[in-house]
Scaffold this motif. Structure first.
Motif, PDB file in Angstrom:
ATOM      1  N   LYS A 205      43.031  45.244  47.048  1.00 15.39           N
ATOM      2  CA  LYS A 205      43.139  44.301  47.876  1.00 15.39           C
ATOM      3  C   LYS A 205      41.922  43.231  47.901  1.00 15.39           C
ATOM      4  O   LYS A 205      40.788  43.686  47.375  1.00 15.39           O
ATOM      5  CB  LYS A 205      43.162  44.896  49.428  1.00 15.39           C
ATOM      6  N   GLU A 206      42.184  41.929  48.108  1.00 18.28           N
ATOM      7  CA  GLU A 206      41.148  40.975  47.823  1.00 18.28           C
ATOM      8  C   GLU A 206      40.495  40.491  49.230  1.00 18.28           C
ATOM      9  O   GLU A 206      41.031  40.704  50.473  1.00 18.28           O
ATOM     10  CB  GLU A 206      42.054  39.662  47.457  1.00 18.28           C
ATOM     11  N   TYR A 207      39.130  40.431  49.076  1.00 17.34           N
ATOM     12  CA  TYR A 207      38.332  40.259  50.293  1.00 17.34           C
ATOM     13  C   TYR A 207      37.153  39.402  49.969  1.00 17.34           C
ATOM     14  O   TYR A 207      36.740  39.673  48.886  1.00 17.34           O
ATOM     15  CB  TYR A 207      38.046  41.480  50.830  1.00 17.34           C
ATOM     16  N   ALA A 208      36.935  38.430  50.644  1.00 16.48           N
ATOM     17  CA  ALA A 208      35.766  37.522  50.698  1.00 16.48           C
ATOM     18  C   ALA A 208      34.778  37.840  51.351  1.00 16.48           C
ATOM     19  O   ALA A 208      34.640  38.235  52.605  1.00 16.48           O
ATOM     20  CB  ALA A 208      36.275  36.159  50.705  1.00 16.48           C
ATOM     21  N   VAL A 209      33.478  37.880  50.757  1.00 16.62           N
ATOM     22  CA  VAL A 209      32.034  37.964  51.500  1.00 16.62           C
ATOM     23  C   VAL A 209      31.457  36.927  51.485  1.00 16.62           C
ATOM     24  O   VAL A 209      31.048  36.189  50.303  1.00 16.62           O
ATOM     25  CB  VAL A 209      31.300  39.243  51.160  1.00 16.62           C
ATOM     26  N   GLU A 210      31.157  36.041  52.435  1.00 15.30           N
ATOM     27  CA  GLU A 210      30.699  34.721  52.472  1.00 15.30           C
ATOM     28  C   GLU A 210      31.521  33.815  51.456  1.00 15.30           C
ATOM     29  O   GLU A 210      32.791  33.707  51.712  1.00 15.30           O
ATOM     30  CB  GLU A 210      29.318  34.923  52.205  1.00 15.30           C
ATOM     31  N   ASP A 211      30.940  33.273  50.423  1.00 17.34           N
ATOM     32  CA  ASP A 211      31.781  32.559  49.416  1.00 17.34           C
ATOM     33  C   ASP A 211      31.943  33.422  48.225  1.00 17.34           C
ATOM     34  O   ASP A 211      32.688  32.696  47.204  1.00 17.34           O
ATOM     35  CB  ASP A 211      30.759  31.113  49.033  1.00 17.34           C
ATOM     36  N   THR A 212      31.983  34.533  48.090  1.00 16.26           N
ATOM     37  CA  THR A 212      31.966  35.434  46.982  1.00 16.26           C
ATOM     38  C   THR A 212      33.385  36.236  47.351  1.00 16.26           C
ATOM     39  O   THR A 212      33.676  36.908  48.046  1.00 16.26           O
ATOM     40  CB  THR A 212      31.076  36.441  46.711  1.00 16.26           C
ATOM     41  N   ASP A 248      35.638  36.703  41.888  1.00 14.33           N
ATOM     42  CA  ASP A 248      34.340  36.643  41.329  1.00 14.33           C
ATOM     43  C   ASP A 248      33.824  38.279  40.695  1.00 14.33           C
ATOM     44  O   ASP A 248      33.311  38.243  39.794  1.00 14.33           O
ATOM     45  CB  ASP A 248      33.252  36.325  42.418  1.00 14.33           C
ATOM     46  N   GLN A 249      34.373  39.109  41.416  1.00 10.66           N
ATOM     47  CA  GLN A 249      34.093  40.407  40.971  1.00 10.66           C
ATOM     48  C   GLN A 249      35.210  41.431  41.598  1.00 10.66           C
ATOM     49  O   GLN A 249      35.708  41.363  42.407  1.00 10.66           O
ATOM     50  CB  GLN A 249      32.747  40.792  41.495  1.00 10.66           C
ATOM     51  N   VAL A 250      35.364  42.524  40.527  1.00 11.96           N
ATOM     52  CA  VAL A 250      36.149  43.436  40.936  1.00 11.96           C
ATOM     53  C   VAL A 250      35.222  44.791  41.360  1.00 11.96           C
ATOM     54  O   VAL A 250      34.134  44.996  40.767  1.00 11.96           O
ATOM     55  CB  VAL A 250      36.843  43.912  39.783  1.00 11.96           C
ATOM     56  N   LEU A 304      31.162  45.670  53.727  1.00 10.92           N
ATOM     57  CA  LEU A 304      30.844  44.708  52.732  1.00 10.92           C
ATOM     58  C   LEU A 304      30.297  43.427  53.099  1.00 10.92           C
ATOM     59  O   LEU A 304      30.434  42.850  53.916  1.00 10.92           O
ATOM     60  CB  LEU A 304      32.195  44.489  52.024  1.00 10.92           C
ATOM     61  N   THR A 305      28.867  43.471  52.585  1.00  7.74           N
ATOM     62  CA  THR A 305      28.069  42.291  52.700  1.00  7.74           C
ATOM     63  C   THR A 305      27.142  42.316  51.506  1.00  7.74           C
ATOM     64  O   THR A 305      26.992  43.067  50.712  1.00  7.74           O
ATOM     65  CB  THR A 305      27.111  42.415  53.981  1.00  7.74           C
ATOM     66  N   LEU A 306      26.312  41.049  51.285  1.00  7.29           N
ATOM     67  CA  LEU A 306      25.542  40.663  50.316  1.00  7.29           C
ATOM     68  C   LEU A 306      24.095  40.396  50.626  1.00  7.29           C
ATOM     69  O   LEU A 306      23.868  39.866  51.852  1.00  7.29           O
ATOM     70  CB  LEU A 306      26.039  39.388  49.678  1.00  7.29           C
TER      71      LEU A 306
END
Length: 306
Positions: A205-212, A248-250, A304-306
Motif C-alpha cells: 500500500k502507498e502511504y505518505a509521511v510528510e512529503d515522503t 520515494d522508498q519501498v 510511521l514517522t521520520l
C-alpha cells in the motif's frame, strides 16, 4: 447493467474472496446481476483458496468504464482502485480500514465499515439468516479470508467476532482451523516463483509521511528465511520499483507468522532513520527485527514517522 464487485490492487485472500462472497449475495439473495472481478493477479494463498474450494478465478480488469455500477470491498482508498473509479457508479463500500477519502459517488450509497480484522466478517453479519443458502465453496472462501487476515487469530486486529464467525464456519464445513490455516500459510509462504519486483508489490500500500511517499510492503510467511535469503537482490530492486511506482522508498516488512515478529529490510539511511523514529529500533545492519509487529494496519502504518 451488471454490478462489478472488487477489492484493492494486488489482491490478497480477502480482496479475492470477498468479491466472490458479495457477488453471490447480490445475485442469489438480492436478485441483482453482479460479477466478482480482480484488479490484479491473486497472491499464492488466494490462488490456493480458489482451488481448494472449487471456485472460478474472477476476471482481472485494469479499469472500469464510466457509469459502470460497482461495489468496493476491502478498501476505500482511490490509490488502490482503478484509475476511472470516480467516473463509475459506486453503489456501496464494505471495508474494515480507516476512512481515506477521495471517492466520489453519483448519489447516496450504502457504506458499512467496522473495526474488525476482515471484510468477510462484516459480510457474514450483513448476510445474516441468508447464510443458510450459501454454497460450501463460498463459505470456504469466507473462512479463508478471516483466517488469512487474522493470521489465525494472531494479528492484533483480531476481534472476538472474527474468532466466533470463523469457528462457526469451520464447524459447518467440517474443517480443523489449525490444520487449514497451516495449509493457507504454506501456500502464502511459497514465493519462489516470484520476481523481486513482484514480491515488493505483492501485498503493498502507498502511504505518505510528510512529503515522503512510501510503498509499504508486507510479506506474511511461516518461512521467513525463504524471503530473507533474497534480501540483497530485494534491496537492489527497491529503487527500480520506487521509480516506476512514483514513490520515494519501498519499505519491506517480512512478518514471521509463527514467531510473531517482523523483519524490516534496511537498504539505506532513510529507512534506518524511519526504523528508529517509528519503532525505537537501533539498526546495526541491513535488517532489524521488530518483536510483536504483525499488522500493517494497526502497528506499522500508524507508527510511521521520520
Amino acid at each position: 447493467m451488471t454490478t462489478l464487485v472488487f477489492g484493492h490492487k494486488s489482491p490478497d485472500t480477502d480482496s479475492t474472496g470477498s468479491p466472490i462472497i458479495w457477488a453471490w449475495y447480490l445475485n442469489q439473495i438480492k436478485g441483482e446481476a453482479a460479477k466478482p472481478v480482480l484488479l490484479g493477479e491473486p497472491n499464492t494463498e488466494a490462488a490456493f483458496m480458489l482451488k481448494r474450494w472449487g471456485l472460478e478465478m474472477p476476471e482481472i480488469i485494469a479499469d472500469v468504464a464510466a457509469d459502470t455500477p460497482v461495489v468496493i470491498v476491502d478498501t476505500n482508498n482511490p490509490a488502490e482502485l482503478p484509475p476511472g473509479i470516480n467516473g463509475a457508479d459506486i453503489r456501496g463500500i464494505i471495508d474494515h480500514h480507516k476512512l481515506v477519502g477521495g471517492l466520489e459517488t453519483k448519489g447516496p450509497i450504502e457504506i458499512r465499515m467496522e473495526p474488525v480484522a476482515c471484510t468477510a466478517t462484516i459480510m457474514w453479519k450483513m448476510i445474516g439468516k441468508d447464510m443458510a443458502q450459501m454454497p460450501e465453496g463460498v463459505k470456504g472462501a469466507m473462512l479463508s479470508c478471516i483466517l488469512s487476515d487474522t493470521l489465525e487469530f494472531r494479528s492484533p486486529t483480531t476481534t472476538q467476532e472474527d474468532k466466533a464467525i470463523a469457528s462457526d464456519l469451520a464447524k459447518e464445513l467440517g474443517v480443523d482451523i489449525s490444520e487449514y490455516a497451516a495449509e493457507l500459510f504454506a501456500a502464502k509462504s511459497d514465493v519462489s516463483a516470484f520476481s523481486d519486483a513482484a514480491l515488493l508489490r505483492m501485498d503493498s500500500k502507498e502511504y505518505a509521511v510528510e512529503d515522503t511517499k512510501f510503498r509499504v510492503s508486507v510479506l506474511e510467511t511461516t518461512s521467513p528465511k525463504m524471503v530473507l535469503d533474497r534480501k540483497a537482490s530485494l534491496m537492489e530492486s527497491m529503487s527500480t520499483v520506487a521509480a516506476e511506482d512514483g514513490v520515494d522508498q519501498v519499505l519491506l516488512f517480512v512478518v514471521d507468522i509463527l514467531n510473531e515478529e517482523a523483519t524490516l529490510l534496511v537498504p539505506n539511511d532513510l529507512v534506518k532513520k524511519l526504523a528508529k523514529a517509528s519503532f525505537g529500533a537501533e539498526v546495526t545492519g541491513d535488517t532489524v527485527v521488530l518483536p510483536g509487529v504483525m499488522s500493517r494496519k494497526k502497528q506499522i502504518i500508524p507508527n510511521l514517522t521520520l
